[in-house]
Design an enzyme around this catalytic site. Sequence first.
Site, PDB file in Angstrom:
ATOM      1  N   ASP A   1      46.535  52.770  36.069  1.00  7.17           N
ATOM      2  CA  ASP A   1      46.223  52.850  37.496  1.00  7.17           C
ATOM      3  C   ASP A   1      47.051  53.952  38.163  1.00  7.17           C
ATOM      4  O   ASP A   1      48.251  54.081  37.903  1.00  7.17           O
ATOM      5  CB  ASP A   1      46.586  51.488  38.119  1.00  7.17           C
ATOM      6  CG  ASP A   1      46.086  51.328  39.536  1.00  7.17           C
ATOM      7  OD1 ASP A   1      44.862  51.291  39.736  1.00  7.17           O
ATOM      8  OD2 ASP A   1      46.925  51.229  40.457  1.00  7.17           O
TER       9      ASP A   1
ATOM     10  N   GLU B   1      43.566  56.834  35.203  1.00  5.41           N
ATOM     11  CA  GLU B   1      42.853  56.818  36.476  1.00  5.41           C
ATOM     12  C   GLU B   1      43.576  57.816  37.358  1.00  5.41           C
ATOM     13  O   GLU B   1      44.607  57.524  37.953  1.00  5.41           O
ATOM     14  CB  GLU B   1      42.881  55.425  37.125  1.00  5.41           C
ATOM     15  CG  GLU B   1      41.929  55.346  38.305  1.00  5.41           C
ATOM     16  CD  GLU B   1      42.545  54.960  39.641  1.00  5.41           C
ATOM     17  OE1 GLU B   1      41.793  54.833  40.620  1.00  5.41           O
ATOM     18  OE2 GLU B   1      43.773  54.804  39.747  1.00  5.41           O
TER      19      GLU B   1
HETATM   20  C1  NOJ Z   1      43.217  52.147  41.909  1.00  6.51           C
HETATM   21  C2  NOJ Z   1      42.536  50.834  41.729  1.00  6.51           C
HETATM   22  O1  NOJ Z   1      41.343  51.025  41.008  1.00  6.51           O
HETATM   23  C3  NOJ Z   1      42.303  50.292  43.116  1.00  6.51           C
HETATM   24  O2  NOJ Z   1      41.443  49.185  43.108  1.00  6.51           O
HETATM   25  C4  NOJ Z   1      43.640  49.969  43.718  1.00  6.51           C
HETATM   26  O3  NOJ Z   1      43.461  49.559  45.057  1.00  6.51           O
HETATM   27  C5  NOJ Z   1      44.556  51.196  43.721  1.00  6.51           C
HETATM   28  N1  NOJ Z   1      44.511  51.913  42.478  1.00  6.51           N
HETATM   29  C6  NOJ Z   1      45.988  50.777  43.949  1.00  6.51           C
HETATM   30  O4  NOJ Z   1      46.471  50.092  42.829  1.00  6.51           O
END
Ligand code: NOJ
Length: 555
Positions: A204, A267
């Site tokens: 993440d 991500e």
């Molecule tokens: C990316 C995640 O996919 C999202 O759902 C989240 O709110 C943010 N990162 C913060 O962790």
Amino acid sequence: MAEGQSWAADAVIYQVYPRSFADGDGDGIGDLPGILERFDHFTDLGVDAIWLSPFYPSPGNDAGYDISDYRDVDPVFGTLADFDALIARAHAAGVRVIVDLVPNHTSAAHPWFQEALRAEAGDPARDMYIFRTGRDGGEAPPNNWTSVFGGPAWTRVDGSDDWYLHLFDPTQPDLNWDNPAVREAFEGVLRFWLDRGVDGFRVDVAHGLIKAEGLPDHLPAGDGDAGLAASPTAASPFFDQDGVHDVYRAWRRVLDDYPGERILVAEAWVEPLSRLFRYVRDDEMDQAFNFTFLMAGVDPGNLHRAVDETFAAAAEVGASPTWVMSNHDTVRHASRFGLPTPPPHQRGIGPADPQPDQPRGRRLAAAMALVELGLPGSAYVYQGDELGLPEHTQLAADERRDPVFARSRGTELGRDGARTPYPWSDTEAHLGFGTRPDAQTWLPQPESHRGLARDVQRAAAGSQLGLYTELIALRRARGIGRGTFAWHALDDPGAGLLAFTSATATGTVLVIANLTAAPRTLTGLPAGEILAASHPDAMSDGVLSADSAVWIALE
Ligand code: NOJ
Ligand code: MG
């Protein structure tokens, strides 16, 4: 990791959003036993792996992306024993399991943060996070950074001049990755899950861990900037700093200690693609989500550019590309494709907004499934893509759970519309999600999902579910994901046509998509057998109908 080496290079990876997949105990929230009960869905579809969004202990202020214990399962989702059972079932079925890792921030409820709050400045416990003295004698935040969810990125500590940094919600304090203790703690977390058998991690906010030295003010992007660069998530002192790569090099070494091929997926909302692919250099991660492709929508010119740049950037570092159209943070693409100007993803769609042309959105979603799954590389499918689910666009303010809605004072509706519980059946309570008839699901389900429920589509010829199942099987049988990519002579983005081939030693598959609302005559169409079509009348007499796509096995 170099192309062709990993199982992931051409994998179809299905994103499970545990909260909304299946509710095993009937309390209104999906859980691990629910996933286990519905496991056949993955083998029926033929996916190579599943990625589970967070199921760890969490106060749930950001749907589990605010973690208070990295080494356990939240009771709402089950137990570690349920997790072990899920892994065992998956591995017995030849399905890999990737879990979410959230290293940029913890929950404010995490013991590390609670201890940091109690500690004095200079205490090592404090140094796990990013505390700074405010400007103006402590009255103003230490710098001008704003949170991705809206409002300032700093919150003042009660009774003190110190503030702590949170790039997301105030209940998600950012960890201090300059502190070796943080690095060590996370290597322990990786090992904990690797020891339990996970096949990898989706990381993440992978671009956010390191902040620019001295935490300088953020100078907003210029007017001319477009795409990701215009969003608050790009070109800033808190994203895509060079130092993050050392973290992933260290993690690569941890993963390489384990047998099998364990993967790291970034991500990272980073552009241009040449910067994104730095995350998948040989000694770093295996994959990075291709959000440039996602953001290209159904614009043929943007798609053409995104695909070109992806292959170029991938070749530069010897990595394989990935493709993705939706996830739990975006407006579902079957709805996005039905709007002339799709909203930015956190903005969402509400009852007062212009509503998508749903039939067109669904047609284009089917056509784009042929594009995404026809491209060499790895493809991500978000739960519900395979049903062509539209966004829930009718949620009332008091039904919204995403912190984005409150933090932005409703100017952004948030992401709940893409997160509603999965429709399994059109006849059972809560569309077969599993919640007791007398209980409520954590988000309401839209009426528009009833006719699209999994059981309805299983029984119907020509369904989107049937199409996904067929495409995934064909892709595997023909090695499409491992083929060599080339544009085909029919490619003409100016006329709304995308045409490309994936070639292997055993054959070549041509993908042609017409992303316009008018039929297109294909002059010079080579001979071949139509393998798949986005709908039964997609192609006749050399004419590709509006919003359609086909796969052709060239002779
Ligand atoms: C990316 C995640 O996919 C999202 O759902 C989240 O709110 C943010 N990162 C913060 O962790
Ligand atoms: Mg439950």
